[in-house]
Design an enzyme around this catalytic site. Sequence first.
Site, PDB file in Angstrom:
ATOM      1  N   LYS A   1      60.856  -1.178   8.059  1.00  0.00           N
ATOM      2  CA  LYS A   1      61.011  -1.665   5.763  1.00  0.00           C
ATOM      3  C   LYS A   1      59.654  -2.145   5.465  1.00  0.00           C
ATOM      4  O   LYS A   1      59.537  -1.574   4.520  1.00  0.00           O
ATOM      5  CB  LYS A   1      62.324  -2.004   6.183  1.00  0.00           C
ATOM      6  CG  LYS A   1      62.401  -2.762   4.519  1.00  0.00           C
ATOM      7  CD  LYS A   1      63.420  -3.902   3.845  1.00  0.00           C
ATOM      8  CE  LYS A   1      63.370  -5.170   4.479  1.00  0.00           C
ATOM      9  NZ  LYS A   1      62.569  -5.786   3.594  1.00  0.00           N
ATOM     10  N   ASN A   2      59.196  -3.348   6.777  1.00  0.00           N
ATOM     11  CA  ASN A   2      57.823  -4.118   5.861  1.00  0.00           C
ATOM     12  C   ASN A   2      56.583  -3.345   6.300  1.00  0.00           C
ATOM     13  O   ASN A   2      56.293  -4.013   5.963  1.00  0.00           O
ATOM     14  CB  ASN A   2      58.800  -5.633   6.485  1.00  0.00           C
ATOM     15  CG  ASN A   2      59.412  -6.196   5.680  1.00  0.00           C
ATOM     16  OD1 ASN A   2      60.207  -6.067   4.935  1.00  0.00           O
ATOM     17  ND2 ASN A   2      60.087  -7.434   6.265  1.00  0.00           N
TER      18      ASN A   2
ATOM     19  N   CYS B   1      64.223 -13.923  -5.734  1.00  0.00           N
ATOM     20  CA  CYS B   1      65.039 -13.247  -5.234  1.00  0.00           C
ATOM     21  C   CYS B   1      65.700 -14.438  -4.483  1.00  0.00           C
ATOM     22  O   CYS B   1      65.677 -15.596  -4.853  1.00  0.00           O
ATOM     23  CB  CYS B   1      64.496 -12.632  -3.542  1.00  0.00           C
ATOM     24  SG  CYS B   1      63.886 -14.150  -2.814  1.00  0.00           S
TER      25      CYS B   1
ATOM     26  N   ARG C   1      59.744 -17.005  -5.461  1.00  0.00           N
ATOM     27  CA  ARG C   1      58.684 -15.927  -4.003  1.00  0.00           C
ATOM     28  C   ARG C   1      57.096 -15.909  -5.228  1.00  0.00           C
ATOM     29  O   ARG C   1      56.630 -14.841  -5.846  1.00  0.00           O
ATOM     30  CB  ARG C   1      59.465 -14.630  -4.425  1.00  0.00           C
ATOM     31  CG  ARG C   1      60.043 -15.225  -3.846  1.00  0.00           C
ATOM     32  CD  ARG C   1      60.011 -15.083  -1.554  1.00  0.00           C
ATOM     33  NE  ARG C   1      59.968 -14.296  -1.301  1.00  0.00           N
ATOM     34  CZ  ARG C   1      60.009 -13.046  -0.720  1.00  0.00           C
ATOM     35  NH1 ARG C   1      61.311 -13.208  -0.941  1.00  0.00           N
ATOM     36  NH2 ARG C   1      59.695 -11.639  -0.133  1.00  0.00           N
TER      37      ARG C   1
ATOM     38  N   ILE D   1      53.553 -15.146  -6.705  1.00  0.00           N
ATOM     39  CA  ILE D   1      52.666 -14.251  -6.477  1.00  0.00           C
ATOM     40  C   ILE D   1      51.133 -14.729  -6.615  1.00  0.00           C
ATOM     41  O   ILE D   1      50.560 -13.711  -6.393  1.00  0.00           O
ATOM     42  CB  ILE D   1      53.052 -13.220  -7.091  1.00  0.00           C
ATOM     43  CG1 ILE D   1      53.153 -13.405  -8.663  1.00  0.00           C
ATOM     44  CG2 ILE D   1      53.924 -12.415  -6.825  1.00  0.00           C
ATOM     45  CD1 ILE D   1      52.842 -12.130  -9.526  1.00  0.00           C
ATOM     46  N   ASP D   2      51.281 -16.305  -6.772  1.00  0.00           N
ATOM     47  CA  ASP D   2      49.524 -16.449  -6.965  1.00  0.00           C
ATOM     48  C   ASP D   2      48.821 -16.236  -6.285  1.00  0.00           C
ATOM     49  O   ASP D   2      47.312 -16.023  -6.213  1.00  0.00           O
ATOM     50  CB  ASP D   2      49.938 -18.428  -7.602  1.00  0.00           C
ATOM     51  CG  ASP D   2      49.916 -18.848  -6.050  1.00  0.00           C
ATOM     52  OD1 ASP D   2      51.792 -17.931  -5.382  1.00  0.00           O
ATOM     53  OD2 ASP D   2      50.151 -19.325  -5.050  1.00  0.00           O
ATOM     54  N   LEU D   3      48.641 -16.364  -4.765  1.00  0.00           N
ATOM     55  CA  LEU D   3      47.699 -15.503  -3.909  1.00  0.00           C
ATOM     56  C   LEU D   3      47.050 -14.470  -4.122  1.00  0.00           C
ATOM     57  O   LEU D   3      46.111 -13.852  -3.927  1.00  0.00           O
ATOM     58  CB  LEU D   3      48.367 -15.974  -2.602  1.00  0.00           C
ATOM     59  CG  LEU D   3      49.363 -17.237  -1.912  1.00  0.00           C
ATOM     60  CD1 LEU D   3      49.419 -17.445  -0.505  1.00  0.00           C
ATOM     61  CD2 LEU D   3      47.703 -18.291  -2.257  1.00  0.00           C
TER      62      LEU D   3
ATOM     63  N   ILE E   1      58.615 -21.331   6.453  1.00  0.00           N
ATOM     64  CA  ILE E   1      58.012 -20.145   5.583  1.00  0.00           C
ATOM     65  C   ILE E   1      58.735 -19.959   4.429  1.00  0.00           C
ATOM     66  O   ILE E   1      57.756 -20.038   3.276  1.00  0.00           O
ATOM     67  CB  ILE E   1      57.631 -18.861   6.498  1.00  0.00           C
ATOM     68  CG1 ILE E   1      57.531 -18.560   7.520  1.00  0.00           C
ATOM     69  CG2 ILE E   1      57.416 -17.644   5.904  1.00  0.00           C
ATOM     70  CD1 ILE E   1      55.593 -18.829   7.753  1.00  0.00           C
TER      71      ILE E   1
END
Length: 419
Positions: free
Chosen positions: A22-23, A116, A121, A123-125, A329
């Site tokens: 999937k990933n 989620c 989660r 998304i700054d990076l 993580i």
Amino acid sequence: MERLLITGQVPLRGEIDVHGAKNSSLPLLAATVLCHGETVLHNCPELSDVTAACEILSYLGCKVRREGRTVAVDARNLSGGSVPDSLMREMRSSIVFLGAIAARMGYAKLSFPGGCELGPRPIDLHLHALRKLGLSIREEHGVLDCTVSGRMQGANLTLSFPSVGATENILLAAATAEGTTVLTNAAREPEITDLADFLNRCGAKIHGAGEGVITIEGVDRLEACEHTVIPDRIVAATYLCCAAATGGDVRIRQAEPRHLAGILPVFEEMGCRLDVEKTAVRLTAPEGRLRAVRDVRTMPYPGFPTDAQAPVMAAAALADGNSIFVENIFESRYKHAAELARMGARIKLEGRVALVEGVPRLYGAPVAATDLRGGAALIVAGLAAEGETEIRDIKHIDRGYERIEECLAPLGANIRRAE
Ligand code: EPZ
């Protein structure tokens, strides 16, 4: 509402095929936006997350054809670079479309992907790197309004954390940029290497994928090609957990054992015997109970993967002794502990640490999947528990496991889907 009904304590025996990752499928589907022509992806799993990605591609104007595990995407004529909130919310990882759409269209308008179950989660990076590659990004009212004049510009980038998604977004944005991009502290997951292999087959010039520094020499154009998605290492690990927890003997086929190097030692520590072949792994559980694992620390690849933490914890719940897990993580990835406790597991949580006190028996109970891998943990526990387990909210599970009950039943599992 669909549920899974499991009657446990049947040792699983036999062979099972591992489906495509999937990933890896999701960033590969995003990459088709960059390709002129019809891309054909084989071994693409039939999952709801893949369906969501195909819906985004269709909305953008791609012609998408799916026949079983083969997906064909013709991205010759894109109609736009905006993705509506309804489609972005289907799947948290839809942010991986940003780099590809912006690079192809010169603009992109996406809503912030929903958080989620694993905690915030951010998304700054992703955004910091894409801005350095020349994308101007306005964030307002939960929408990312992005434009780039001309082509993206190659740059020297360093990630403060080897984020898988950010690495994928950078590869997708830099592949057709003007100039060279050098990415330091890149994620090393096999899915990154699979994406780089695909892009290079389309004409990209990407070196070093799978290592810490990746160099991307921008090219003018990418031509569509055919590609086969790598096996899903987390699905493989989940099947091995089912075999270990039920005292079974299972051979998983169409796997990539190299990608399991961070996980297999944990099964050996639990007392399982592993026979590793070129594209298969056989796990034979020990007579009697599993042994506890001293400590399982989730790490970026090639360390122990965070996605395997929940299913392995379900197996460790039955071990003879205490096991310690450290989740490094994600902020909050222990939601499955409370559900496992309803089945008799004894798990103490303290921040990132979970202490699992092995018990001789788990008992079937009504439980609910909290997230994709938490749901997988409940299947592992249900297969090992005495009595019947009913798992609700199995839409989480269907995001990452293809018809899991049809896959496990041939191994002797007493598992069925009920309305
Ligand atoms: C990918 O998620 C996978 N998803 C996840 O699998 C997997 O758990 C994760 O990588 C780690 O291996 C897909 O590939 C679709 P990250 P991703 O960016 O890209 C923080 C599953 O079960 N972070 O490596 O989102 C983030 O909050 C899923 O199949 C930032 O702070 O993972 C997290 O704590 C779950 N800022 C950590 O880094 C950012 O801009 C790892 O995230 C990005 C991430």
